[in-house]
Design an enzyme around this catalytic site. Structure first.
Site, PDB file in Angstrom:
ATOM      1  CE  LYS A 186    -111.659  93.269  84.748  1.00 29.31           C
ATOM      2  NZ  LYS A 186    -110.806  93.526  83.577  1.00 29.31           N
TER       3      LYS A 186
HETATM    4  C1  PLP Z   1    -109.225  93.920  83.959  1.00 26.53           C
HETATM    5  C2  PLP Z   1    -108.217  93.557  84.952  1.00 26.53           C
HETATM    6  C3  PLP Z   1    -107.247  94.461  85.419  1.00 26.53           C
HETATM    7  C4  PLP Z   1    -107.002  95.790  84.778  1.00 26.53           C
HETATM    8  O1  PLP Z   1    -108.069  96.626  84.676  1.00 26.53           O
HETATM    9  P1  PLP Z   1    -108.135  97.734  83.498  1.00 26.53           P
HETATM   10  O2  PLP Z   1    -109.238  98.621  83.973  1.00 26.53           O
HETATM   11  O3  PLP Z   1    -108.459  97.031  82.228  1.00 26.53           O
HETATM   12  O4  PLP Z   1    -106.825  98.426  83.478  1.00 26.53           O
HETATM   13  C5  PLP Z   1    -106.408  94.067  86.439  1.00 26.53           C
HETATM   14  N1  PLP Z   1    -106.476  92.838  86.963  1.00 26.53           N
HETATM   15  C6  PLP Z   1    -107.372  91.930  86.537  1.00 26.53           C
HETATM   16  C7  PLP Z   1    -107.418  90.590  87.183  1.00 26.53           C
HETATM   17  C8  PLP Z   1    -108.255  92.246  85.501  1.00 26.53           C
HETATM   18  O5  PLP Z   1    -109.125  91.326  85.070  1.00 26.53           O
END
Ligand code: PLP
Length: 402
Positions: A186
């Site tokens: 992210k």
């Molecule tokens: C990455 C992501 C999540 C989940 O996040 P994690 O920290 O990996 O559990 C939820 N929604 C979207 C759109 C994502 O890209």
């Protein structure tokens, strides 16, 4: 694209402050921790950054969705509308909380299509989850207005859009709450982690207690062991090391976005040379966190030709229509209702009746858009060499189309 590209001395310094105290837990140990409360400070600073009152840190973006839904009172029997272009986590969380994901189309923002959203609302719809995919806003003002009209709250899945905004207001701050992910890919990362932001203090209190085994967090002379409980909770607590990293990454977020915007501009200028190419609808260019450059070809055939040429040229683009993690028709386990539970839950209800049946063809508008879509991730650090590679690959694509 991800914050790990610039992981460095600032993160180390923050982590060492935690290691110096030896307190990894976000609560308790008042003497030993010498005033160091990294998770709490991260919550306060992240909420302030988003322009909202409260932040609740949790273990992941998926946990953020679950904790937020629990506090919003979502559960079995409820329908939750989201989009068919998102990471699997969005609907995993809905199913895990016991609710039923209902999928709506995306438009050329690559986010929830308000017109289709409205068509999918039923008497059972209890929540709307637009996802700000790839760092750019959904039509959140329209979506919020639709929610308000029907008395349905909006939870913004802002996992991919830290640092992004629409008309000067941070994404995640429009709905009842916004959830973020700080997983390794992210825009900013804490390794694993998540956050929920909200202006609703009652929601915040419920999330805080729910994520911490129901601890009522009342001032209690007996310490945590003496705290009471108002309802059943679970454990989604973030640890101090993650809070520390979060503080260092948050301080870099505006710089990350500024670099990505500049790099995206350079990449876009090259991609614009492809005949017939158009770009994703970005509602607010200044508010784009610029993690991705998304572009369309006039039809599927041309998109495939360009995809092949770019890959052959050494700078392949992502084709999300073929990506098995982010696009509805590719979720074979969802379509098949595959689960570890012997009862078939959450796809089958007690007694053996199917709760949900998903059809891969159910989102024709999204399919028509996704078939023409190609995407480049935008790095924080873009070398001249990489830019040259993209330029050369684009020339191959131009040739392939002529
Ligand atoms: C990455 C992501 C999540 C989940 O996040 P994690 O920290 O990996 O559990 C939820 N929604 C979207 C759109 C994502 O890209």
């Amino acid at each position: 694209m991800p914050g790990f590209e610039i992981f460095g001395e600032e993160e180390k310094k923050e982590i060492l402050e935690v290691l110096d105290t030896g307190v990894l837990f976000r609560y308790e140990f008042p003497e030993q921790r010498k005033g160091v409360y990294k998770v709490r400070t991260f919550e306060e600073k992240f909420a302030a950054y988003c322009g909202v009152k409260c932040g609740q840190a949790v273990t992941s973006g998926t946990a953020a969705l679950k904790v937020a839904m629990a506090a919003l009172g979502i559960g079995p029997g409820d329908e939750v509308i989201t989009q068919g272009f998102t990471f699997v986590a969005t609907w995993e969380a809905i199913l895990e909380i016991g609710a039923i994901p209902v999928f709506a189309e995306v438009d050329e923002t690559l986010n929830l299509d308000p017109a289709d959203l409205e068509k999918k609302i039923t008497a059972e719809t209890k929540l709307i989850i637009p996802v700000h995919m790839m760092g750019a806003p959904a039509r959140i003002e329209e979506i919020k207005a639709i929610g308000d009209k029907h008395g349905i709250p909006v939870l913004e899945d802002t996992a991919q859009a830290a640092g992004a905004s629409l008309n000067g207001r941070r994404l995640g701050s429009f709905g009842a709450c916004g959830t973020f992910s700080f997983d390794p890919v992210k825009t900013m990362t804490t390794g694993e982690g998540g956050m929920i932001v909200t202006n609703d203090e009652k929601l915040m209190r419920d999330m805080s207690e729910y994520h911490d085994h129901g601890h009522d967090h009342a001032v209690n002379p007996g310490g945590r062991g003496g705290e009471g409980r108002s309802f059943i909770g679970s454990n989604y607590r973030m640890m101090e090391l993650q809070g520390a990293i979060g503080l260092a990454q948050l301080a870099k977020l505006d710089g990350i976005v500024a670099s990505q915007q500049q790099n995206k501009k350079a990449m876009k200028a090259l991609v614009a040379r492809i005949p017939g190419v158009t770009f994703r609808t970005i509602l607010d260019e200044k508010g784009d966190n610029a993690s991705f450059l998304a572009f369309f070809l006039p039809d599927k055939d041309k998109a495939q030709k360009v995809k092949t040429a770019l890959a052959a040229g050494g700078a392949g683009a992502i084709c999300f229509a073929e990506n098995t993690w982010h696009y509805y028709p590719k979720w074979e386990h969802l379509l098949a209702g595959a689960t570890l539970a012997k009862s078939g839950w959450p796809f089958v209800e007690p007694g053996g009746k199917k709760r949900v049946v998903y059809d891969a063809q159910a989102l024709p508008k999204s399919a028509a858009i996704m078939d023409r879509l190609l995407v480049y991730p935008v790095p924080i650090k873009l070398s001249q060499e990489r830019l040259g590679q993209i330029a050369a690959a684009v020339e191959k694509a131009v040739a392939a189309l002529s």
